[in-house]
Design a protein around this motif. Structure first.
Motif, PDB file in Angstrom:
ATOM      1  N   VAL A 121      80.921  51.639  -0.657  1.00 28.39           N
ATOM      2  CA  VAL A 121      82.041  51.789  -0.903  1.00 28.39           C
ATOM      3  C   VAL A 121      83.256  52.788  -0.366  1.00 28.39           C
ATOM      4  O   VAL A 121      84.362  52.377   0.334  1.00 28.39           O
ATOM      5  CB  VAL A 121      82.322  52.091  -2.111  1.00 28.39           C
ATOM      6  N   PHE A 122      82.656  54.031   0.098  1.00 29.68           N
ATOM      7  CA  PHE A 122      83.788  54.809   0.902  1.00 29.68           C
ATOM      8  C   PHE A 122      83.068  54.644   1.429  1.00 29.68           C
ATOM      9  O   PHE A 122      84.758  54.032   2.511  1.00 29.68           O
ATOM     10  CB  PHE A 122      82.750  56.548   0.707  1.00 29.68           C
ATOM     11  N   SER A 156      77.295  58.877   8.514  1.00 33.03           N
ATOM     12  CA  SER A 156      77.206  57.578   8.376  1.00 33.03           C
ATOM     13  C   SER A 156      75.882  57.136   7.140  1.00 33.03           C
ATOM     14  O   SER A 156      76.460  56.264   6.485  1.00 33.03           O
ATOM     15  CB  SER A 156      77.242  57.378   9.820  1.00 33.03           C
ATOM     16  N   LYS A 157      75.040  57.671   7.781  1.00 31.09           N
ATOM     17  CA  LYS A 157      73.571  57.236   6.968  1.00 31.09           C
ATOM     18  C   LYS A 157      73.813  58.060   5.358  1.00 31.09           C
ATOM     19  O   LYS A 157      73.352  57.776   4.187  1.00 31.09           O
ATOM     20  CB  LYS A 157      72.736  58.075   7.395  1.00 31.09           C
ATOM     21  N   ASP A 158      74.844  58.947   5.102  1.00 34.93           N
ATOM     22  CA  ASP A 158      74.600  59.492   3.290  1.00 34.93           C
ATOM     23  C   ASP A 158      75.906  59.031   2.652  1.00 34.93           C
ATOM     24  O   ASP A 158      75.923  58.878   1.574  1.00 34.93           O
ATOM     25  CB  ASP A 158      75.354  60.742   3.432  1.00 34.93           C
ATOM     26  N   GLY A 217      76.710  68.129  -0.604  1.00 33.70           N
ATOM     27  CA  GLY A 217      75.427  67.746  -1.313  1.00 33.70           C
ATOM     28  C   GLY A 217      74.518  68.043  -1.326  1.00 33.70           C
ATOM     29  O   GLY A 217      74.179  69.210   0.120  1.00 33.70           O
ATOM     30  N   PRO A 218      73.285  67.766  -2.322  1.00 34.26           N
ATOM     31  CA  PRO A 218      72.549  69.199  -2.086  1.00 34.26           C
ATOM     32  C   PRO A 218      70.879  69.088  -1.272  1.00 34.26           C
ATOM     33  O   PRO A 218      70.470  69.955  -0.486  1.00 34.26           O
ATOM     34  CB  PRO A 218      71.722  69.086  -3.171  1.00 34.26           C
ATOM     35  N   PRO A 248      84.205  61.332   0.747  1.00 41.26           N
ATOM     36  CA  PRO A 248      82.657  61.370   1.248  1.00 41.26           C
ATOM     37  C   PRO A 248      82.298  62.722   2.363  1.00 41.26           C
ATOM     38  O   PRO A 248      80.897  63.401   2.111  1.00 41.26           O
ATOM     39  CB  PRO A 248      82.548  59.979   2.158  1.00 41.26           C
ATOM     40  N   LEU A 249      83.454  62.851   3.156  1.00 44.42           N
ATOM     41  CA  LEU A 249      82.924  64.217   3.713  1.00 44.42           C
ATOM     42  C   LEU A 249      83.030  65.411   3.695  1.00 44.42           C
ATOM     43  O   LEU A 249      81.552  66.465   3.467  1.00 44.42           O
ATOM     44  CB  LEU A 249      83.988  64.286   4.940  1.00 44.42           C
ATOM     45  N   VAL A 250      83.822  65.586   1.813  1.00 47.24           N
ATOM     46  CA  VAL A 250      83.228  66.841   1.735  1.00 47.24           C
ATOM     47  C   VAL A 250      82.146  66.690   0.565  1.00 47.24           C
ATOM     48  O   VAL A 250      81.205  67.778   0.146  1.00 47.24           O
ATOM     49  CB  VAL A 250      84.901  67.398   0.416  1.00 47.24           C
ATOM     50  N   LEU A 251      82.032  65.193  -0.179  1.00 48.61           N
ATOM     51  CA  LEU A 251      80.553  65.076  -1.287  1.00 48.61           C
ATOM     52  C   LEU A 251      79.081  65.261   0.128  1.00 48.61           C
ATOM     53  O   LEU A 251      78.775  65.777  -0.519  1.00 48.61           O
ATOM     54  CB  LEU A 251      80.220  64.267  -1.606  1.00 48.61           C
TER      55      LEU A 251
END
Length: 136
Positions: A96-97, A90-92, A82-83, A75-78
């Motif tokens: 599930v992650f 935490s908000k993004d 992310g655009p 999730p850190l890389v995503l």
């Protein structure tokens, strides 16, 4: 009369410090992720991974800390690529992650505690049979 314990070697002290660093770091990860401080969790994730890779006596913990680091890095890389990213991880982060990170941290903590309870032999040899060592 005060009881005296035998003096500890520097290796024993380093081993205890590594154990303490690893387990505190592992338990801090789910607390930070659940508490909505997921970006700060990069510190304990990195500490747990580095300590488990550097110390031979934590060899059984390595695969669990690598799994924890992978679960956290996804999730850190995503979030980073992310655009339209949120102001905080935490908000993004998808729930599930977050659940996956918490489960990976709990699995690593369990592996640490179970690995410490395993009886060790005094001659330095492994308790596993040669066949079991070959499969690892």
């Amino acid at each position: 009369m005060p009881s005296t314990s035998p003096p500890r070697s520097p290796e024993d002290h380093a081993s205890r410090r590594a154990n303490r660093t690893a387990i505190i770091s592992i338990w801090a990860v789910p607390v930070l992720v659940i508490g909505q401080f997921a970006m700060l969790a990069i510190v304990p994730v990195t500490l747990a991974l580095v300590v488990s890779l550097r110390h031979a006596h934590l060899r059984g913990l390595r695969r669990w800390t690598v799994a924890l680091a992978t679960a956290y890095a996804t999730p850190l890389v995503l979030w980073a690529i992310g655009p339209d990213r949120a102001p905080s991880l935490s908000k993004d982060m998808h729930p599930v992650f977050a659940a996956l990170i918490v489960v990976a941290a709990l699995a690593a903590a369990t592996a640490f505690h179970v690995g410490r309870r395993r009886p060790s032999r005094h001659d330095g040899a492994s308790n596993e049979s040669p066949a079991a060592r070959a499969t690892v």
